[in-house]
Design an enzyme around this catalytic site. Structure first.
Site, PDB file in Angstrom:
ATOM      1  N   ASN A  70      -4.186   3.326  -0.600  1.00 11.45           N
ATOM      2  CA  ASN A  70      -5.393   2.493  -0.729  1.00 11.45           C
ATOM      3  C   ASN A  70      -5.164   1.130  -1.361  1.00 11.45           C
ATOM      4  OD1 ASN A  70      -6.482   4.811   0.269  1.00 11.45           O
ATOM      5  ND2 ASN A  70      -8.055   5.058  -1.293  1.00 11.45           N
ATOM      6  N   HIS A 124      -1.312   8.196  -7.221  1.00 11.13           N
ATOM      7  CA  HIS A 124      -2.024   7.439  -6.189  1.00 11.13           C
ATOM      8  C   HIS A 124      -1.099   6.364  -5.640  1.00 11.13           C
ATOM      9  CE1 HIS A 124      -5.197   6.045  -3.806  1.00 11.13           C
ATOM     10  NE2 HIS A 124      -6.098   5.699  -4.708  1.00 11.13           N
ATOM     11  N   THR A 145     -14.201   7.332  -7.069  1.00 21.05           N
ATOM     12  CA  THR A 145     -14.513   6.452  -8.192  1.00 21.05           C
ATOM     13  C   THR A 145     -16.017   6.461  -8.436  1.00 21.05           C
ATOM     14  OG1 THR A 145     -12.619   5.032  -7.777  1.00 21.05           O
ATOM     15  CG2 THR A 145     -14.432   4.069  -9.015  1.00 21.05           C
ATOM     16  N   TYR A 166      -3.285   0.166  -3.976  1.00 18.90           N
ATOM     17  CA  TYR A 166      -3.053   0.036  -5.411  1.00 18.90           C
ATOM     18  C   TYR A 166      -1.545  -0.125  -5.692  1.00 18.90           C
ATOM     19  CZ  TYR A 166      -7.977   1.106  -5.490  1.00 18.90           C
ATOM     20  OH  TYR A 166      -9.328   1.044  -5.266  1.00 18.90           O
ATOM     21  N   ARG A 177      -0.676  11.007  -3.195  1.00 21.48           N
ATOM     22  CA  ARG A 177      -1.553  10.579  -2.101  1.00 21.48           C
ATOM     23  C   ARG A 177      -0.991   9.311  -1.462  1.00 21.48           C
ATOM     24  NH1 ARG A 177      -7.881   8.422  -2.276  1.00 21.48           N
ATOM     25  NH2 ARG A 177      -8.676   9.952  -0.805  1.00 21.48           N
ATOM     26  N   GLY A 192     -14.804  13.978   0.485  1.00 24.95           N
ATOM     27  CA  GLY A 192     -15.384  13.089  -0.505  1.00 24.95           C
ATOM     28  C   GLY A 192     -16.893  13.108  -0.557  1.00 24.95           C
ATOM     29  N   ARG A 193     -17.542  12.247   0.239  1.00 26.61           N
ATOM     30  CA  ARG A 193     -18.999  12.065   0.128  1.00 26.61           C
ATOM     31  C   ARG A 193     -19.810  13.356   0.221  1.00 26.61           C
ATOM     32  NH1 ARG A 193     -17.118   7.700   2.376  1.00 26.61           N
ATOM     33  NH2 ARG A 193     -17.139   8.666   4.418  1.00 26.61           N
ATOM     34  N   ASN A 217      -8.100  -2.681   0.764  1.00 26.30           N
ATOM     35  CA  ASN A 217      -7.651  -3.552  -0.328  1.00 26.30           C
ATOM     36  C   ASN A 217      -6.574  -4.547   0.114  1.00 26.30           C
ATOM     37  OD1 ASN A 217      -9.343  -2.899  -2.526  1.00 26.30           O
ATOM     38  ND2 ASN A 217      -8.149  -1.061  -3.014  1.00 26.30           N
ATOM     39  N   GLN A 243      -6.057  12.165 -10.991  1.00 25.14           N
ATOM     40  CA  GLN A 243      -5.356  11.193 -10.161  1.00 25.14           C
ATOM     41  C   GLN A 243      -4.981   9.977 -11.014  1.00 25.14           C
ATOM     42  OE1 GLN A 243      -7.043   8.285  -7.356  1.00 25.14           O
ATOM     43  NE2 GLN A 243      -6.063   9.472  -5.728  1.00 25.14           N
TER      44      GLN A 243
END
Length: 360
Positions: free
Chosen positions: A183, A180, A32, A185, A232, A317-318, A240, A105
């Site tokens: 996480n 998705h 994000t 959601y 995923r 990711g990062r 969350n 996604q």
């Protein structure tokens, strides 16, 4: 500096995943970044960002809402209007010009939202259970809004929102979608026994809690084909305000998803978590592992995970956020740029498209 990769490194092996022929096994994980236009339209800056990272085996875009009520955060992309379609077409063209492959996604935030971020609508979830903590909104940090529970007769319409978004993305030139279901959601809110308090056919047993995700996956497959759909999951991950005591839902879920013939399963977990081996053994197509949630991914550790059969590919990711040419840097053993955390969420080009690539 590190040792250059051998040309036959597991990370550099090409693979066929569903409808796609991928050049390597280092995928860009969804990140994000909050840089879409206010109405959710992907813009030229985002097209540049993804094109810069076209060296990934597969780009998985940031989480993008399939409906207005599905929006969780400001300036995340949408996938439900003609304007969104035009924006994603620009992204697809930019990535394909660099010989990349990209999926969008599809992320319905569910209760991880606030009325300030989704046009004033009450967020929806499996149950009317407010998430703990706060969320960033256009008006600063606020408590999550209390959601309403989706009625059973609404669920086919929500599944069709995912299907419509997938069709819109593919019609725009995007190569496919990732659902998705992780996480914390919406789809995860149905799967998790700590959130889902329903007493109908979508709550209680593992089979019932897996049902809605499977219906969404089936609707999406019917819209664009199984070979263009991945998913995923994050079994047991508490992100969350998710709590899960009964992880048997994932055995039911993965069995049902496998029967649909999806292109890949993307799992967020530590490599030594027993559930990884269990799910890996049950999954018939490409298995993708993301071990870097909270820590950076080590190149050589990831290569070994592919070599020893723990996974077919890895999502990163990062390191990709700060190194648009990450695969090239890892291949050469070059130093990596350091991520600028203060620019992760929102803003302009700084900390987004201005990370330098290696000089030729």
């Amino acid at each position: 500096m590190s040792t250059p990769l051998s040309p036959d490194s597991p990370l550099l092996r090409p693979e066929t995943v569903g409808a796609w022929s991928l050049a390597n096994r280092v995928w860009l994980a969804p990140l994000t970044r909050n840089r879409a236009d206010a109405d959710g339209t992907p813009n030229a800056l985002q097209a540049e960002y993804y094109a810069q990272r076209a060296g990934a085996g597969l780009i998985v875009s940031e989480g993008s809402q399939p409906s207005a009520v599905g929006q969780g955060y400001p300036n995340t992309p949408g996938v439900y209007s003609d304007a969104h379609k035009a924006g994603w077409a620009r992204v697809a063209d930019a990535v394909h010009e660099k010989d990349g492959t990209i999926v969008v996604q599809l992320m319905h935030a569910g209760r991880i939202s606030h009325t300030d971020s989704n046009g004033g609508a009450t967020p929806v979830s499996s149950s009317a259970v407010q998430a703990a903590g706060q969320i960033f909104t256009a008006n600063g940090m606020q408590d999550h809004s209390t959601p309403r529970a989706l009625e059973a007769d609404e669920l086919p319409g929500v599944a069709q929102e995912f299907a419509h978004a997938a069709k819109l993305a593919v019609d725009a030139g995007i190569d496919g979608v990732e659902l998705h279901a992780a996480n914390g959601y919406l789809l995860h809110q149905f799967q998790a026994d700590g959130v889902n308090a329903r007493t109908d056919a979508y709550g209680g047993s593992a089979e019932n809690r897996a049902r809605f995700t499977l219906e969404v996956a089936k609707a999406t497959v019917d819209a664009i084909g199984a070979d263009r759909v991945g998913i995923r999951i994050s079994p047991g991950h508490p992100f969350n305000d998710i709590t899960e005591d009964d992880l048997s839902v994932y055995e039911v879920l993965v069995s049902g998803l496998a029967a649909l013939g999806l292109a890949y399963l993307h799992v967020i977990a530590e490599a030594d978590d027993p559930i990884v081996d269990k799910l890996r053994s049950a999954w018939p197509t490409t298995f993708v592992l993301n071990t870097g949630f909270g820590t950076d991914s080590d190149r050589d550790v990831l290569a070994e995970l592919i070599e020893n059969g723990t996974t077919d590919a890895v999502a990163v990711g990062r390191p990709f956020l700060a190194n648009p040419d990450l695969v090239r840097r890892w291949t050469r053993g070059a130093e990596l740029n350091e991520p600028q955390q203060e620019t992760f969420y929102g803003g302009g080009a700084e900390g987004y498209t201005d990370y330098p690539a290696l000089q030729s």
